[in-house]
Design a protein around this motif. Sequence first.
Motif, PDB file in Angstrom:
ATOM      1  N   LYS A 160      -1.190  -2.316   9.243  1.00  0.00           N
ATOM      2  CA  LYS A 160      -0.922  -3.525   8.463  1.00  0.00           C
ATOM      3  C   LYS A 160      -0.755  -4.700   9.410  1.00  0.00           C
ATOM      4  N   ASP A 733      -4.324   2.018  -2.612  1.00  0.00           N
ATOM      5  CA  ASP A 733      -3.379   2.020  -1.505  1.00  0.00           C
ATOM      6  C   ASP A 733      -1.978   1.929  -2.078  1.00  0.00           C
ATOM      7  N   ALA A 734      -1.121   2.857  -1.698  1.00  0.00           N
ATOM      8  CA  ALA A 734       0.245   2.879  -2.222  1.00  0.00           C
ATOM      9  C   ALA A 734       1.216   3.105  -1.074  1.00  0.00           C
ATOM     10  N   ASN A 762       5.141  -0.212  -3.544  1.00  0.00           N
ATOM     11  CA  ASN A 762       3.991  -1.105  -3.397  1.00  0.00           C
ATOM     12  C   ASN A 762       2.743  -0.357  -3.852  1.00  0.00           C
ATOM     13  N   GLY A 764      -1.617  -0.957  -4.619  1.00  0.00           N
ATOM     14  CA  GLY A 764      -2.755  -1.862  -4.535  1.00  0.00           C
ATOM     15  C   GLY A 764      -4.077  -1.174  -4.820  1.00  0.00           C
ATOM     16  N   ASN A 766      -8.410  -1.843  -4.011  1.00  0.00           N
ATOM     17  CA  ASN A 766      -9.351  -2.667  -3.263  1.00  0.00           C
ATOM     18  C   ASN A 766     -10.757  -2.109  -3.359  1.00  0.00           C
ATOM     19  N   SER A 775      -9.275  -7.225  -3.659  1.00  0.00           N
ATOM     20  CA  SER A 775      -8.052  -6.435  -3.561  1.00  0.00           C
ATOM     21  C   SER A 775      -6.977  -7.084  -4.429  1.00  0.00           C
ATOM     22  N   ASN A 777      -2.613  -6.409  -5.288  1.00  0.00           N
ATOM     23  CA  ASN A 777      -1.463  -5.656  -4.815  1.00  0.00           C
ATOM     24  C   ASN A 777      -0.216  -6.086  -5.575  1.00  0.00           C
ATOM     25  N   GLU A 779       4.106  -5.551  -5.596  1.00  0.00           N
ATOM     26  CA  GLU A 779       5.219  -5.088  -4.781  1.00  0.00           C
ATOM     27  C   GLU A 779       6.546  -5.409  -5.464  1.00  0.00           C
ATOM     28  N   GLY A 804      -3.420 -11.045  -4.509  1.00  0.00           N
ATOM     29  CA  GLY A 804      -4.807 -10.583  -4.551  1.00  0.00           C
ATOM     30  C   GLY A 804      -5.715 -11.516  -3.775  1.00  0.00           C
TER      31      GLY A 804
END
Length: 914
Positions: A160, A733-734, A762, A764, A766, A775, A777, A779, A804
Amino acid sequence: MKIIRYVCAFMLLSLVISAQKITLHGNMAPSDSLSKTGLANALFMLLKFNDSSLVTYTRSNQNGFFYPIKCLADTYLVIISHPKFSDKTFLLVCNQKDTAYNFKNIILPPKTQQLKEVEVFARKEKMYYKGDTLQFTADSFKVQTNANVEDLLKKLPGVKVDGKGKITMQGKEVTQVLVDGDEFFGTDPTVATKNLNANAIETIQVYDKKNEETDKGDETVKVMNLKLKEDAKKGYFGKADAASDFQKFYEGSLMFNKFKNKQKMSLFATTANTPKQAVGYGDAQSYGLSNEQANYDFESNTFSGPSRQGTGIPQSIKAGTYFNDNLSKKTKINIDYTYAQSTLKTFQQTNTKYFLTDTSYNNTDSTFSSTTNQTHTANLKLTHKFDSLTELIIKPNVKYSLNKSSNLQLDQFTSSTNVLTRATSINNLGNSNSLTFGGQIKLTRNFKKKDRLLVFNYTPSYQNSINTNSLNTGFNYYLSQKPDCTLIQHRNQLGNSISNAIAIDYNEPITKKIKLNFNYSISQDNSHNQRTTNDFNGTNFDFTNPNQSNNFKNFRTTNSAGSKIIYEVKKYKISLGATFRNIYQRNQNLTLNSDLNNSFSNILPNASFNYRINQGSNFFSNYYATFSPPSVQQLQPVVDNSNPNSLTVGNPALKPSYNNNLNINYYFYKGISDVNMYAGGYLYQSNNQIVYKSSFDNFGRIISTPVNVNGAFNANVWSGGGFPILKKFLKVDASFSGSYSKNLSYINNALNTSENYGLGPNLGLNKYITNFEFSINGEYDYNIPKQTITLQTLKPYYTWGLSGDVMLKLPKKIKIKADANYKNNGNRAAGYNLTYFIVNASLSKSFFSDESLTVSVEGNDILNQNISNSRTIGTNTIVDTKTQIIKQYFLLRLVYKVNSKKTKSTENQDGEFD
């Protein structure tokens, strides 16, 4: 009209072919080298021809027949693989008529075969472990034209990169970025990640190395090495970037690199006055402001940085040069110089609620500040190999810093019933400069016996600083008979420190699997701090305030001796050891002519376990103890009234803190299915932790002194991962993080325990393809604070948000990009429950065949809602903060890239260079 018909017919035919499904069959045939019993477990892989991405795969049965594969008609590479033979590759070009393809009686070539001159193309895994190093194959991750390394890192599983450029890998911050194993502009990682082209990188290597600071025990730091492609080491490439609204805002950068085999030369310069270049907590080092260290806030009993990313009105200039070359076959030189200047003007509003045993009160303040920093930094590294077994590294460095600051703080204090009790106005003006010399001499000696190793390390350091401050404070009292008054002072502070550290490390192999490590280090630190405070008597500053003036020396000698046993086989590595450490400390108060001598000894155990499950997964855990002495500022027994509302006094009787640290990390990646997962945890427990004992008077003023306490504890857990869904159409994606902290302090002689529970899920989605990226996301961050000092119930507070971004490439080399970020803050103080929606967008067009020139129009914070806010929980405080920030602005940008290869600065949509 005929042309239009042909075009339409061709497009329709293409659609039919692309929508047409085909079936693939095949079988292995026995040969002299392959019996019928060995026909099973051959691998039939189908890869897209344009980017070599894996579509699907199947295996052969006991009779050698592959299970049928169904897929859309396209152009493919078919690779047949067997553990005992070399691969065989077919190019499959589909047509409209055929719906089935049969690869009959395949015979694979042997692994050893006499060949004529050939060019070999090898397929690399996207991610794999090589020893203790995690390696990513850069070309396996698609990036857009003219992307930099930072854009590439954002595509790597488990990596990240935040808006400040800070890199985290599997939940741990990457503290150093190397280029081909060498430091690139010292310890500033963003120079490499923001300015080097992504297409120049062959492999990204991530590994842990021992922290070379002698007092850090077995603590490790995470390092990232960018390994350049051989082609990138020949020729030059660079970029010029300029943007402005022709009224107020501007951004500009220049980067030029010339590489020739082992020789590397680089120049860079940046300047801006937009939020993207604002000086934040994580950016202080990146913009040459590493003297802007985090400060302890004695009112809130918390640590905080000088400002947050994107806050205030910034203006920055930074430039540097870098050179690396082999002076001879045995000697290499690496040298860099960086100049940085930064000005930051801020307006900040803060609401602090204090909790005491029998009451509470509020402090609201408005702060206007301006800070200007200048730094000159130079690093030199000489590496000489006497022979194949012996290497000497010499690394001197120097840094000179100038700082000028002004700060006006207006405070109002109200009771629990919201009655104004007093107010202050604090005006601080400061100037400082510091000169630091440092270095390292490291001698490494290998031996003919494998794994026998001797390392000698010498680290000297010298620092000298001069600080001058002027303080003008007005006090107003509303509910007492105490008259209003004014305090005007002038302070001079001189400081210098000299340290020398020697460390010896020796490895001795006992067997092929077992080796012993012995280490010894000694360090001496001598520091001198002289502070003189003069009060204004109406005409001049001729009265020295004895309570706020002091001449103080600190001498410290640290001896450490340790050993460990290491057991290592192919998949496992286990180590177990301990270090004996003694700290002798002498505090000399020259003002009072008094000495205080102390000696502290401890055993610091350490252990680690590493399990390489396979090439795509790894488990690592380590434990280590550290012994941390107090700083000179914490020891010096003098009143610091930089903030007259919060006075601090040092404590020469402080003991070092003993800290236990435990790390656990697991990482998994499967390239064929593009699934990755990581999980980890960190535990921290401290004995003799240095905290502040605070006393509050009837007017809300604080006097704080550092003391030692036991019982501090912190725990963090995190997990995350990604996996494709809808037949790899989208990727999920988590991540999840949880935290618990327990800190102690004394409030009016009563022990206060402050706890906080935090949760942060979180999620997301993509999608990344050649001409389209998308993408989104979501949170959520939820915190539950608790204090034992008060009977009041503290409300949990939260922040949730949606973000996003989208990128669309259109014909004629036109690109549209947009990103949005929505934040909602709840359960804060009145006026701090902020909600905002930030939208940024750009429209760009590239010119020339290599797309070397790009013109774009950018809109930042189009809805004009940008704001900066935060909440901090202290040992007996809750602090809500709002900070001024630049809002809506628009820029016209020109980017021009040069490249001696005359190619695009990244791969095209076919995965190859133009």
